[in-house]
Scaffold this motif. Sequence first.
Motif, mmCIF file in Angstrom:
data_model
loop_
_atom_site.group_PDB
_atom_site.id
_atom_site.type_symbol
_atom_site.label_atom_id
_atom_site.label_comp_id
_atom_site.label_asym_id
_atom_site.label_seq_id
_atom_site.Cartn_x
_atom_site.Cartn_y
_atom_site.Cartn_z
ATOM 1 N N ASP A 127 0.815 -1.222 0.000
ATOM 2 C CA ASP A 127 0.000 0.000 0.000
ATOM 3 C C ASP A 127 0.848 1.272 0.000
ATOM 4 O O ASP A 127 0.326 2.369 0.169
ATOM 5 N N THR A 128 2.170 1.127 -0.202
ATOM 6 C CA THR A 128 3.014 2.335 -0.238
ATOM 7 C C THR A 128 2.903 3.017 -1.599
ATOM 8 O O THR A 128 2.813 2.352 -2.638
ATOM 9 N N ALA A 130 5.182 4.617 -3.230
ATOM 10 C CA ALA A 130 6.351 4.380 -4.088
ATOM 11 C C ALA A 130 6.172 3.109 -4.902
ATOM 12 O O ALA A 130 6.412 3.094 -6.125
ATOM 13 N N LEU A 131 5.737 2.037 -4.258
ATOM 14 C CA LEU A 131 5.542 0.778 -4.983
ATOM 15 C C LEU A 131 4.410 0.912 -5.996
ATOM 16 O O LEU A 131 4.512 0.428 -7.132
ATOM 17 N N LYS A 132 3.346 1.591 -5.613
ATOM 18 C CA LYS A 132 2.221 1.756 -6.541
ATOM 19 C C LYS A 132 2.637 2.520 -7.803
ATOM 20 O O LYS A 132 2.197 2.204 -8.906
ATOM 21 N N LEU A 133 3.497 3.526 -7.635
ATOM 22 C CA LEU A 133 3.985 4.276 -8.792
ATOM 23 C C LEU A 133 4.823 3.371 -9.693
ATOM 24 O O LEU A 133 4.641 3.365 -10.922
ATOM 25 N N LEU A 134 5.733 2.604 -9.095
ATOM 26 C CA LEU A 134 6.559 1.691 -9.886
ATOM 27 C C LEU A 134 5.694 0.668 -10.615
ATOM 28 O O LEU A 134 5.946 0.335 -11.775
ATOM 29 N N GLN A 135 4.666 0.179 -9.952
ATOM 30 C CA GLN A 135 3.767 -0.788 -10.580
ATOM 31 C C GLN A 135 3.031 -0.166 -11.770
ATOM 32 O O GLN A 135 2.845 -0.816 -12.803
ATOM 33 N N ARG A 136 2.632 1.090 -11.627
ATOM 34 C CA ARG A 136 1.927 1.770 -12.729
ATOM 35 C C ARG A 136 2.837 1.883 -13.955
ATOM 36 O O ARG A 136 2.409 1.645 -15.084
ATOM 37 N N VAL A 137 4.086 2.268 -13.706
ATOM 38 C CA VAL A 137 5.046 2.407 -14.808
ATOM 39 C C VAL A 137 5.299 1.041 -15.454
ATOM 40 O O VAL A 137 5.251 0.897 -16.676
ATOM 41 N N ARG A 138 5.547 0.038 -14.613
ATOM 42 C CA ARG A 138 5.819 -1.314 -15.122
ATOM 43 C C ARG A 138 4.635 -1.864 -15.914
ATOM 44 O O ARG A 138 4.789 -2.410 -17.007
ATOM 45 N N ASP A 139 3.424 -1.699 -15.387
ATOM 46 C CA ASP A 139 2.232 -2.226 -16.056
ATOM 47 C C ASP A 139 1.976 -1.518 -17.390
ATOM 48 O O ASP A 139 1.529 -2.129 -18.358
#
Length: 216
Positions: A127-128, A130-139
Amino acid sequence: RAAPPRRIEGFDISNISGTFKVASMVSFVNGRPDRGNYRRYKIKSVAGQDDFASMAETVRRRYKRVQTDQLPPPELILIDGGKGQLNAAVAELEKRGMAHLPILGLAKEFEEIYRPGEKEPLRLSHDTGALKLLQRVRDEAHRFANTYNAQLRLKKISESLLDEFPGLGDKRKAALLKKFKSVQRLRVATEEEIAAVPGFGGALAAKLREFLVARG
């Protein structure tokens, strides 16, 4: 506390059993897609299915262009994948004298973050921000690569229709695609337009037109 990176460039590889090998680069600015700066690549130097070598080629081509055109480098590079893909990308940055650029790998299975020189991946709470942003970019990189892969496969399938037309040959087929760019455009061409292609005349153009209409 360090400010979050303003611009992130994310990379992914897509292929079907080693065929239609492509890669994507997406750009995010202030956490939002910057679609005007997306790029897509056909992998040229890799035989078979080798995601590490494909990632290396893509990173090499992207950052050679950044240097040649004096483009602003990103504040973070994100690689879709684990240690292998990350190491391949880092090696290319080192060759270009760009090892100072921050770079991470995000492996999908456990959403682990890999960092250069670190043996153990970093695991952030899901739920952080930072991780959500990285996931958005990766996806988004994944979606863009897969879309390009699908476009190439559909194009190949439609082009193969021309192989069924007797007596066409590679030269005439290439001339048709050079003129009309795709089978979809060829389908709506007139007999006269087809006849104007080098290697064609009225009789062959009429037969090809008839063939394409019959194939719907």
